[in-house]
Write a protein that holds these residues in place. Structure first.
Motif, PDB file in Angstrom:
ATOM      1  N   GLY A   1      -5.457   2.675   4.494  1.00  0.00           N
ATOM      2  CA  GLY A   1      -5.219   2.285   2.404  1.00  0.00           C
ATOM      3  C   GLY A   1      -5.870   1.109   2.711  1.00  0.00           C
ATOM      4  O   GLY A   1      -5.142   0.310   3.260  1.00  0.00           O
ATOM      5  N   GLU A   2      -6.522   0.443   1.801  1.00  0.00           N
ATOM      6  CA  GLU A   2      -6.924  -0.923   1.837  1.00  0.00           C
ATOM      7  C   GLU A   2      -5.796  -1.349   1.149  1.00  0.00           C
ATOM      8  O   GLU A   2      -4.640  -0.471   0.821  1.00  0.00           O
ATOM      9  CB  GLU A   2      -7.751  -0.824   0.273  1.00  0.00           C
ATOM     10  N   SER A   3      -5.149  -2.213   1.834  1.00  0.00           N
ATOM     11  CA  SER A   3      -4.282  -3.349   1.608  1.00  0.00           C
ATOM     12  C   SER A   3      -4.132  -3.446   0.165  1.00  0.00           C
ATOM     13  O   SER A   3      -4.578  -3.978  -0.583  1.00  0.00           O
ATOM     14  CB  SER A   3      -4.494  -4.635   2.581  1.00  0.00           C
ATOM     15  N   GLY A   4      -2.576  -3.763   0.123  1.00  0.00           N
ATOM     16  CA  GLY A   4      -2.317  -3.900  -1.587  1.00  0.00           C
ATOM     17  C   GLY A   4      -1.826  -3.147  -1.984  1.00  0.00           C
ATOM     18  O   GLY A   4      -1.560  -3.051  -3.686  1.00  0.00           O
ATOM     19  N   LEU A   5      -2.129  -1.182  -1.843  1.00  0.00           N
ATOM     20  CA  LEU A   5      -1.957  -0.445  -2.429  1.00  0.00           C
ATOM     21  C   LEU A   5      -0.905   0.423  -2.645  1.00  0.00           C
ATOM     22  O   LEU A   5      -0.264   0.875  -3.659  1.00  0.00           O
ATOM     23  CB  LEU A   5      -2.804   0.688  -1.750  1.00  0.00           C
ATOM     24  N   GLY A   6       0.217  -0.848  -1.581  1.00  0.00           N
ATOM     25  CA  GLY A   6       1.803  -0.275  -1.523  1.00  0.00           C
ATOM     26  C   GLY A   6       2.399   0.789  -0.571  1.00  0.00           C
ATOM     27  O   GLY A   6       3.037   1.093  -0.619  1.00  0.00           O
ATOM     28  N   LYS A   7       1.053   0.377   0.392  1.00  0.00           N
ATOM     29  CA  LYS A   7       1.999   1.114   1.461  1.00  0.00           C
ATOM     30  C   LYS A   7       3.019   1.062   2.215  1.00  0.00           C
ATOM     31  O   LYS A   7       4.101   1.422   2.273  1.00  0.00           O
ATOM     32  CB  LYS A   7       0.579   1.666   2.359  1.00  0.00           C
ATOM     33  N   SER A   8       3.416  -0.683   2.490  1.00  0.00           N
ATOM     34  CA  SER A   8       4.337  -0.566   3.373  1.00  0.00           C
ATOM     35  C   SER A   8       5.928  -0.521   1.688  1.00  0.00           C
ATOM     36  O   SER A   8       7.002   0.468   2.498  1.00  0.00           O
ATOM     37  CB  SER A   8       4.538  -2.094   3.338  1.00  0.00           C
ATOM     38  N   THR A   9       5.557  -0.990   0.835  1.00  0.00           N
ATOM     39  CA  THR A   9       6.473  -0.171  -0.307  1.00  0.00           C
ATOM     40  C   THR A   9       6.723   1.001  -0.121  1.00  0.00           C
ATOM     41  O   THR A   9       8.163   1.833  -0.083  1.00  0.00           O
ATOM     42  CB  THR A   9       5.894  -0.811  -1.507  1.00  0.00           C
ATOM     43  N   LEU A  10       6.128   2.218  -0.636  1.00  0.00           N
ATOM     44  CA  LEU A  10       6.643   3.454   0.067  1.00  0.00           C
ATOM     45  C   LEU A  10       7.209   3.293   0.850  1.00  0.00           C
ATOM     46  O   LEU A  10       8.204   4.569   0.910  1.00  0.00           O
ATOM     47  CB  LEU A  10       5.234   4.287  -0.073  1.00  0.00           C
TER      48      LEU A  10
ATOM     49  N   VAL B   1       3.488   3.531  11.325  1.00  0.00           N
ATOM     50  CA  VAL B   1       1.888   3.383  11.624  1.00  0.00           C
ATOM     51  C   VAL B   1       1.518   2.419  10.275  1.00  0.00           C
ATOM     52  O   VAL B   1       0.548   3.713   9.839  1.00  0.00           O
ATOM     53  CB  VAL B   1       1.165   3.644  12.951  1.00  0.00           C
ATOM     54  N   ASP B   2       1.577   0.767   9.876  1.00  0.00           N
ATOM     55  CA  ASP B   2       0.696   1.039   8.601  1.00  0.00           C
ATOM     56  C   ASP B   2      -0.496   0.186   9.038  1.00  0.00           C
ATOM     57  O   ASP B   2      -0.900  -0.533  10.000  1.00  0.00           O
ATOM     58  CB  ASP B   2       1.882  -0.579   7.972  1.00  0.00           C
ATOM     59  N   THR B   3      -1.921   0.436   8.478  1.00  0.00           N
ATOM     60  CA  THR B   3      -3.117  -0.542   8.677  1.00  0.00           C
ATOM     61  C   THR B   3      -2.940  -1.315   7.794  1.00  0.00           C
ATOM     62  O   THR B   3      -3.717  -1.192   6.545  1.00  0.00           O
ATOM     63  CB  THR B   3      -3.726   0.279   8.730  1.00  0.00           C
TER      64      THR B   3
ATOM     65  N   ALA C   1       0.737  11.600  -5.994  1.00  0.00           N
ATOM     66  CA  ALA C   1       0.296  10.464  -6.629  1.00  0.00           C
ATOM     67  C   ALA C   1       2.114  10.573  -7.268  1.00  0.00           C
ATOM     68  O   ALA C   1       2.847  10.466  -7.801  1.00  0.00           O
ATOM     69  CB  ALA C   1       0.034  11.273  -8.319  1.00  0.00           C
ATOM     70  N   VAL C   2       2.389   8.510  -6.272  1.00  0.00           N
ATOM     71  CA  VAL C   2       3.259   7.989  -5.975  1.00  0.00           C
ATOM     72  C   VAL C   2       3.770   6.690  -6.123  1.00  0.00           C
ATOM     73  O   VAL C   2       2.616   5.820  -7.018  1.00  0.00           O
ATOM     74  CB  VAL C   2       3.646   8.236  -4.139  1.00  0.00           C
ATOM     75  N   VAL C   3       4.199   6.383  -6.530  1.00  0.00           N
ATOM     76  CA  VAL C   3       4.980   5.068  -7.091  1.00  0.00           C
ATOM     77  C   VAL C   3       6.122   4.399  -5.857  1.00  0.00           C
ATOM     78  O   VAL C   3       7.567   5.760  -4.923  1.00  0.00           O
ATOM     79  CB  VAL C   3       5.850   5.782  -8.397  1.00  0.00           C
ATOM     80  N   GLY C   4       6.269   3.426  -5.022  1.00  0.00           N
ATOM     81  CA  GLY C   4       7.301   2.832  -4.680  1.00  0.00           C
ATOM     82  C   GLY C   4       8.058   1.278  -5.436  1.00  0.00           C
ATOM     83  O   GLY C   4       7.671   0.964  -5.896  1.00  0.00           O
TER      84      GLY C   4
ATOM     85  N   GLY D   1      13.653   1.673  -8.427  1.00  0.00           N
ATOM     86  CA  GLY D   1      12.062   1.668  -9.321  1.00  0.00           C
ATOM     87  C   GLY D   1      12.265   0.820  -9.938  1.00  0.00           C
ATOM     88  O   GLY D   1      12.225  -0.526  -9.320  1.00  0.00           O
ATOM     89  N   ARG D   2      10.732   0.748 -10.703  1.00  0.00           N
ATOM     90  CA  ARG D   2      10.012  -0.756 -10.724  1.00  0.00           C
ATOM     91  C   ARG D   2       9.857  -1.217 -12.808  1.00  0.00           C
ATOM     92  O   ARG D   2      10.021   0.108 -13.503  1.00  0.00           O
ATOM     93  CB  ARG D   2       8.639  -0.147 -10.904  1.00  0.00           C
ATOM     94  N   LEU D   3      10.700  -2.344 -13.111  1.00  0.00           N
ATOM     95  CA  LEU D   3      11.098  -2.059 -14.683  1.00  0.00           C
ATOM     96  C   LEU D   3      10.110  -2.522 -15.153  1.00  0.00           C
ATOM     97  O   LEU D   3       8.832  -3.552 -15.055  1.00  0.00           O
ATOM     98  CB  LEU D   3      11.819  -2.983 -14.534  1.00  0.00           C
TER      99      LEU D   3
HETATM  100  P1  GDP Z   1       0.046  -2.742   1.402  1.00  0.00           P
HETATM  101  O1  GDP Z   1      -0.412  -3.936   1.721  1.00  0.00           O
HETATM  102  O2  GDP Z   1      -0.603  -1.627   0.881  1.00  0.00           O
HETATM  103  O3  GDP Z   1       1.458  -1.640   2.478  1.00  0.00           O
HETATM  104  O4  GDP Z   1       1.095  -3.028   0.451  1.00  0.00           O
HETATM  105  P2  GDP Z   1       2.137  -4.019  -0.553  1.00  0.00           P
HETATM  106  O5  GDP Z   1       3.395  -2.459   0.037  1.00  0.00           O
HETATM  107  O6  GDP Z   1       2.822  -4.616   0.219  1.00  0.00           O
HETATM  108  O7  GDP Z   1       2.238  -3.489  -2.305  1.00  0.00           O
HETATM  109  C1  GDP Z   1       1.616  -5.134  -2.798  1.00  0.00           C
HETATM  110  C2  GDP Z   1       1.214  -4.983  -3.911  1.00  0.00           C
HETATM  111  O8  GDP Z   1       1.784  -4.020  -4.812  1.00  0.00           O
HETATM  112  C3  GDP Z   1       3.636  -6.118  -3.715  1.00  0.00           C
HETATM  113  O9  GDP Z   1       3.092  -6.455  -5.205  1.00  0.00           O
HETATM  114  C4  GDP Z   1       4.000  -4.710  -4.473  1.00  0.00           C
HETATM  115  O10 GDP Z   1       4.991  -4.647  -5.019  1.00  0.00           O
HETATM  116  C5  GDP Z   1       3.024  -3.598  -5.415  1.00  0.00           C
HETATM  117  N1  GDP Z   1       3.665  -2.361  -5.416  1.00  0.00           N
HETATM  118  C6  GDP Z   1       3.561  -1.139  -4.409  1.00  0.00           C
HETATM  119  N2  GDP Z   1       4.488  -0.486  -4.687  1.00  0.00           N
HETATM  120  C7  GDP Z   1       3.677  -0.291  -6.355  1.00  0.00           C
HETATM  121  C8  GDP Z   1       3.837   0.922  -7.176  1.00  0.00           C
HETATM  122  O11 GDP Z   1       4.186   2.421  -6.620  1.00  0.00           O
HETATM  123  N3  GDP Z   1       3.367   0.765  -7.975  1.00  0.00           N
HETATM  124  C9  GDP Z   1       2.609  -0.886  -8.355  1.00  0.00           C
HETATM  125  N4  GDP Z   1       2.546  -0.890 -10.211  1.00  0.00           N
HETATM  126  N5  GDP Z   1       3.146  -1.416  -7.984  1.00  0.00           N
HETATM  127  C10 GDP Z   1       3.155  -1.440  -6.465  1.00  0.00           C
END
Ligand code: GDP
Length: 340
Positions: free
Chosen positions: A37-46, A93-95, A231-234, A248-250
């Motif tokens: 998926g597009e970068s910045g969507l939260g893949k690595s965080t998940l 594997v992250d893209t 629909a996920v949150v990481g 969690g996220r504050l």
């Molecule tokens: P990746 O490029 O898809 O691997 O995205 P990252 O995991 O690096 O996350 C990009 C940004 O999105 C970071 O600032 C994360 O803290 C933020 N982020 C990740 N997961 C979530 C989420 O579930 N909700 C919100 N609001 N932000 C998130």
């Protein structure tokens, strides 16, 4: 490669323990998941939230100029979880950067080449001598991240899922679900499913629970099926909420808890990953790998005397004829040993 110590994976293991079947089914199995998926969507965080590990502690987020220059790179990382002799190996594997490069075809071809390469290796190993010890690096599932900001799928989402749906099990995921209200989330889910249908995209369908399964499992399967796209949150942070430390996220108005099923589908995704590993492997073997094999046959591959497709490129291993001879020799030796 990231080795995760037993102590740091307690939550994941407790989920595994809840499923007693896991022990016998996944002993020494190797699962590969692709997070796309597009970068910045939260893949690595998940991924970090799922496996409680920092996959990329030294990751450098590229600037805009660098993003335009680069094409997609595949970064692979293996998480190994061990418990009393049971090994669960999950290669993630992250893209990063998919959608960042100017030419989207480049992104597709890198990822497709990666998936095909794993099939090719498996085919090669399967046709070789040491078939018992094949390491299965085939991609068993692709979690495809969809932006919560659009009103459904983007043209690039459609193109990508169509490009891979005959090669791998695709599970759509709505990223950053905390940015949507419950109503928006439900609307987006329906919209995505409609569009998946309209465009003839084949996503992974969870099989119905067998009639002899217990009621809890049936109910769980029903809920999982109804929740796709998850629909996920990481989050990488532990936050104090109601006297407990939670991931969690504050926000100024409160805490979004990653592992709270009322807040998002993270736990459902993790449950699916655990309970459906066997099925994901079977669909990969029986459908996607078989497609690959028969495609190879059509393109001029040969069947060995054992029914295996011999690889096209002998550069990767011994000549096909030699492999065939070796296999016959090995079988003869085994027969002799049996007779003795
Ligand atoms: P990746 O490029 O898809 O691997 O995205 P990252 O995991 O690096 O996350 C990009 C940004 O999105 C970071 O600032 C994360 O803290 C933020 N982020 C990740 N997961 C979530 C989420 O579930 N909700 C919100 N609001 N932000 C998130």
């Amino acid at each position: 490669m990231v080795n995760v110590a037993l102590t740091s994976t307690l939550q994941f293991l407790s989920a595994l323990r809840a499923l007693k079947v896991v022990r016998c089914r996944f002993d020494l199995k190797h699962e590969t998941f692709l997070f796309a998926g597009e970068s910045g969507l939260g893949k690595s965080t998940l991924i970090n939230s799922l496996f409680l590990t920092d996959l990329y502690p030294e990751r450098v987020i590229p600037g805009a100029a660098e993003k335009i220059e680069r094409t997609v790179q595949i970064e692979a990382s293996t998480v190994e979880i061990e418990e009393r002799g049971v090994k669960l190996r999950l290669t993630v594997v992250d893209t990063p950067g998919y959608g960042d490069a100017i030419n989207s075809q480049d992104c597709f071809s890198t990822i497709i080449a990666y998936i095909d390469d794993q099939f090719e290796r498996y085919l090669h190993d399967e046709s070789g001598l040491n078939r018992r010890h094949i390491v299965d690096n085939r991609v068993h599932c692709c979690f495809y991240f969809i932006s919560p900001l659009g009103h459904g799928l983007k043209p690039l989402d459609v193109q990508f899922m169509k490009a891979i749906h005959n090669k791998v099990n695709v599970v759509p995921v709505i990223a950053k679900a905390d940015t949507l209200t419950l109503r928006e989330r439900e609307r987006l889910k329906r919209r995505i499913l409609d569009e998946i249908d309209e465009h003839g995209i084949k996503i992974y369908h969870l099989p119905d629970a067998e009639s002899d399964e217990d009621e809890d499992f049936k109910e769980q399967t029903r809920i999982l099926k109804a929740s796709i796209p998850f629909a996920v949150v990481g989050s990488n942070q532990q936050i104090e909420a109601k006297g407990k430390k939670v991931r969690g996220r504050l926000y100024p108005w409160g805490v979004v808890e990653v592992e709270n099923p009322e807040h998002n589908d993270f736990l459902k995704l993790r449950t699916m990953l655990i309970t459906h590993m066997q099925d994901l492997q079977e669909v990969t073997q029986d459908l996607h790998y078989e497609n690959f094999r028969s495609d190879r046959l059509k393109r001029g591959g040969r069947l060995s005397s054992h029914g295996y497709v011999l690889p096209l490129s002998p550069a990767k291993g011994p000549e096909p004829e030699e492999m065939d001879k070796d296999m016959i020799l090995q079988e003869k030796e085994a027969e002799l040993r049996r007779m003795q």
